[in-house]
Design a protein around this motif. Sequence first.
Motif, PDB file in Angstrom:
ATOM      1  N   GLN A  34       0.758  -1.267   0.089  1.00 44.03           N
ATOM      2  CA  GLN A  34       0.102  -0.103  -0.013  1.00 44.03           C
ATOM      3  C   GLN A  34       0.889   1.382   0.105  1.00 44.03           C
ATOM      4  OE1 GLN A  34      -2.659  -0.698   3.281  1.00 44.03           O
ATOM      5  NE2 GLN A  34      -3.989  -1.849   2.050  1.00 44.03           N
ATOM      6  N   LYS A  35       2.046   1.312   0.810  1.00 40.55           N
ATOM      7  CA  LYS A  35       2.935   2.367   0.943  1.00 40.55           C
ATOM      8  C   LYS A  35       3.506   2.605  -0.632  1.00 40.55           C
ATOM      9  CE  LYS A  35       4.001   2.390   5.639  1.00 40.55           C
ATOM     10  NZ  LYS A  35       5.105   1.861   6.670  1.00 40.55           N
ATOM     11  N   TYR A  36       3.972   1.515  -1.138  1.00 38.92           N
ATOM     12  CA  TYR A  36       4.634   1.537  -2.468  1.00 38.92           C
ATOM     13  C   TYR A  36       3.752   2.228  -3.488  1.00 38.92           C
ATOM     14  CZ  TYR A  36       6.761   0.141  -7.071  1.00 38.92           C
ATOM     15  OH  TYR A  36       6.884   0.463  -8.508  1.00 38.92           O
ATOM     16  N   LEU A  37       2.383   1.585  -3.497  1.00 37.17           N
ATOM     17  CA  LEU A  37       1.431   2.177  -4.359  1.00 37.17           C
ATOM     18  C   LEU A  37       1.103   3.472  -4.144  1.00 37.17           C
ATOM     19  CD1 LEU A  37      -0.908  -0.905  -4.862  1.00 37.17           C
ATOM     20  CD2 LEU A  37       0.584  -0.071  -6.458  1.00 37.17           C
ATOM     21  N   LYS A  38       0.980   4.107  -3.197  1.00 36.71           N
ATOM     22  CA  LYS A  38       0.769   5.393  -2.683  1.00 36.71           C
ATOM     23  C   LYS A  38       1.842   6.275  -3.287  1.00 36.71           C
ATOM     24  CE  LYS A  38      -0.075   8.630   0.950  1.00 36.71           C
ATOM     25  NZ  LYS A  38       0.046   9.080   2.362  1.00 36.71           N
TER      26      LYS A  38
END
Length: 82
Positions: free
Chosen positions: A38-42
């Motif tokens: 989720q952090k990466y996609l954000k």
Amino acid sequence: MADSEMQALIKRINELAKKAKEEGLSELELIERKDLRQKYLKKFRESFKSQVEMIQVFDKAGKEVTPEKVKKLQRDKGLRDD
């Protein structure tokens, strides 16, 4: 997120992916993997959006043909004078 932070994030995601294939993940690792993804996609989306906001498109004749939606975004952020 700095480039080195993004690289560390990717490295850990890859470590977990490898472990998942080889032996499986614990509950904590599954949660960590989901959070990291989720952090990466954000961060990816933020970076991509920033790049699109800075883009200018020109046709073969040299005339600017940047989409109006992008121009409006650029004006709203003070990146355009027109």
